[in-house]
Design an enzyme around this catalytic site. Structure first.
Site, PDB file in Angstrom:
ATOM      1  N   ALA A   1      38.257  46.589  23.742  1.00 52.18           N
ATOM      2  CA  ALA A   1      37.159  45.811  23.146  1.00 52.18           C
ATOM      3  C   ALA A   1      37.437  44.324  23.159  1.00 52.18           C
ATOM      4  O   ALA A   1      36.516  43.518  23.051  1.00 52.18           O
ATOM      5  CB  ALA A   1      36.914  46.273  21.729  1.00 52.18           C
ATOM      6  N   CYS A   2      38.713  43.956  23.338  1.00 55.66           N
ATOM      7  CA  CYS A   2      38.977  42.513  23.400  1.00 55.66           C
ATOM      8  C   CYS A   2      38.333  41.904  24.637  1.00 55.66           C
ATOM      9  O   CYS A   2      38.266  40.702  24.774  1.00 55.66           O
ATOM     10  CB  CYS A   2      40.471  42.215  23.359  1.00 55.66           C
ATOM     11  SG  CYS A   2      41.522  43.524  23.878  1.00 55.66           S
ATOM     12  N   HIS A   3      37.869  42.766  25.555  1.00 55.60           N
ATOM     13  CA  HIS A   3      37.204  42.226  26.738  1.00 55.60           C
ATOM     14  C   HIS A   3      35.694  42.296  26.606  1.00 55.60           C
ATOM     15  O   HIS A   3      34.981  42.153  27.597  1.00 55.60           O
ATOM     16  CB  HIS A   3      37.657  42.993  27.987  1.00 55.60           C
ATOM     17  CG  HIS A   3      39.148  42.997  28.142  1.00 55.60           C
ATOM     18  ND1 HIS A   3      39.862  44.107  28.483  1.00 55.60           N
ATOM     19  CD2 HIS A   3      40.046  42.007  27.942  1.00 55.60           C
ATOM     20  CE1 HIS A   3      41.146  43.811  28.511  1.00 55.60           C
ATOM     21  NE2 HIS A   3      41.284  42.547  28.173  1.00 55.60           N
TER      22      HIS A   3
END
Ligand code: PLP
Length: 501
Positions: free
Chosen positions: A443-445
């Site tokens: 999710a950091c992307h």
């Protein structure tokens, strides 16, 4: 005794349940608005009995149920009064355990007991302090035992991101100090006239990758991002060794990848580095592994691996949001330079009054891993295989597995698959699914929108296949019945999306 039962309960509930919805950095869980509108809310079905005490998780404290399992039902929503979360379909099945895990009941109990009984400052000299200190010491032993290290080699941190930052920060300081000593005393050593050099892979978590990029941008370090093999999905030992320069001070490679589950050859890397280090006079190459995704899933032993540092992340193995760093002889055999300065806790390597309850939870979760790892891992492996078989039998030649690499070992709980078709992008499928909670990647992307995962692309997965990827990670309590429900959910979803074509 000093007890805040109400506050404790709301805290515990939010840590386990809300985490699944808001986890930023390991899974973009779908929200499923369209599907929720289309589906009437059914009453929660009676679910299968626990696999073991602790696999299905519902605790009662003062009449308030805390659900820490993988399914969300009406009861859990009502009990938690989560009216501000209207999008949760009560029939959801959680299969995003690489993003985060709920707390095991025994872990929650350890946390709550520490909150109630061990609230003293661990540095205080009276009984309240001693009680907290004893819990911390015990947890340190449990964490150390889980990874095959010594208690004095465990430094508690806020989580994996901090532990990873600490290692890269240390490498730069270590280089500076080693070279400073060389300049003053014995003349310039090889490599000291350049920047510290760090080697890592191109599929690391952002808490390594972004730190490395930052150090590079600031002119504080040179970094080589060694690409993983498009055949094996692993970083190859020869490629790592070929990247070594005289100024190399750190090699940091994750033990298992969070999206593909591919297990990296850390033991072989360490053996080769040990040999190289024998030929070096001053600047030893340090080896770090981020074991966030491996712990609780496969055996992890720091001595067998031969690493200098190993990152431990609680919320990936049913512990709370806290972490630790294993350092092989911190400050003596292995350098460790603090990022924070303060009251001397953690032998000054990581000062700040210890978070006793979370440390207690980490210790209990580590104990459970030490006791039950083979049970956890064989259960997850058999459930994952069942899921893959069911997907193959339903979708036949439309299914591609993105993490089947010849000769590579994969985490027992992780599968990464694409259902082929023009409207079947991972994000679209997940946001149409009625039940499955999974992710398309880290999710950091998520800022990269609906672009395919760079990790899958790096592993050689074609762009149109990577765009349809679903990362599905099962947990200790996932059942075959849940797999059946999820496969049926995916079948209906695909049918619906194809009809909309
Ligand atoms: C491989 C890996 N490393 C590090 C982290 C970061 O850990 P934390 O969330 O505790 O900062 C994660 C979590 O998503 C991870 O998957």
């Amino acid at each position: 005794m000093f007890v805040f039962p109400g506050r404790l309960l709301s805290f515990a509930a939010s840590r386990s349940d809300l985490a699944t919805l808001s986890s930023r950095c390991s899974g973009r869980a779908s929200r499923g608005r369209a599907a929720d509108r289309r589906t009437p809310r059914r009453k929660a079905s009676s679910r299968s009995p626990p696999l073991r005490s602790g696999s299905r998780m519902a605790n009662k404290f003062d009449g308030i149920t805390i659900v820490t399992g993988h399914a969300f039902n009406d009861e859990s929503l009502n009990d938690h009064n989560l009216h501000h979360l209207p999008d949760i379909n009560p029939q959801r099945i959680y299969m995003d355990y690489n993003a985060t895990t709920p707390l095991e009941p025994q872990v929650m109990q350890a946390v709550s007991e520490a909150l109630q009984d061990a609230w003293g400052n661990p540095s205080s000299n009276h009984i309240a302090g001693a009680t907290a200190r004893a819990i911390i010491n015990q947890s340190r032993q449990s964490v150390a035992r889980m990874v095959g290290g010594k208690p004095e080699d465990i430094i508690f941190t806020s989580g994996g991101t901090e532990a990873n930052n600490l290692v890269l920060h240390t490498a730069v300081e270590y280089f500076r100090k080693s070279c400073g000593a060389a300049e003053q005393g014995e003349g310039l050593q090889n490599g000291c006239h350049s920047l510290p050099h760090i080697i890592t892979s191109n599929v690391e978590h952002d808490s390594i990758k972004r730190v490395a990029l930052h150090l590079q941008k600031e002119g504080k370090a040179d970094v080589t991002f060694v690409p993983v093999s498009r055949v094996s999905g692993r970083v190859e030992v020869e490629d790592i060794i070929a990247a070594v320069r005289p100024a190399t001070c750190l090699i940091s490679v994750m033990l298992a990848n969070n999206e593909t589950g591919v297990i990296m050859p850390l033991q072989e890397i360490c053996q080769r580095v040990k040999f190289l280090n024998k030929q070096r006079e001053r600047l030893r190459i340090l080896v770090h592994t981020d074991a966030a995704q491996a712990l609780g899933k496969i055996p992890v032993d720091v001595q067998e691996l031969g690493v200098d540092y190993l990152t431990i992340v609680g919320h990936k193995f049913y512990a709370p949001r806290i972490g630790a760093l294993f350092v092989n002889g911190p400050g003596s055999r292995t350098p460790l330079h603090p990022m924070l300065f303060g009251g001397g806790q953690e032998r000054n390597f990581r000062p700040g009054t210890e978070n006793t309850p979370m440390i207690a939870g980490l210790g209990k979760a580590s104990e459970l891993v030490t006791l039950n790892l083979s049970e956890y891992s064989s259960h997850m492996q058999s459930i994952k295989l069942y899921l893959e078989e069911q997907m193959e039998s339903v979708f036949r030649d439309k299914i591609r597995f993105n993490n089947r690499f010849p000769g590579s070992d994969i985490l027992p709980n992780t599968t990464n698959m694409s259902i082929l078709g023009p409207r079947l992008q991972g994000w679209r499928v997940l946001s149409t699914c009625r039940r499955l909670l999974a992710s398309v990647g880290a999710a950091c992307h998520s800022a990269s929108g609906h672009r395919p995962s760079h990790i899958l692309l790096s592993c050689g997965v074609p762009s149109e296949v990577a765009g349809n990827a679903l990362r599905v990670s099962v947990g200790r309590g996932t059942t075959k019945a849940e797999v059946d429900a999820v496969v049926e959910d995916l079948r209906e979803t695909v049918q619906l999306l194809e009809e909309m074509n």
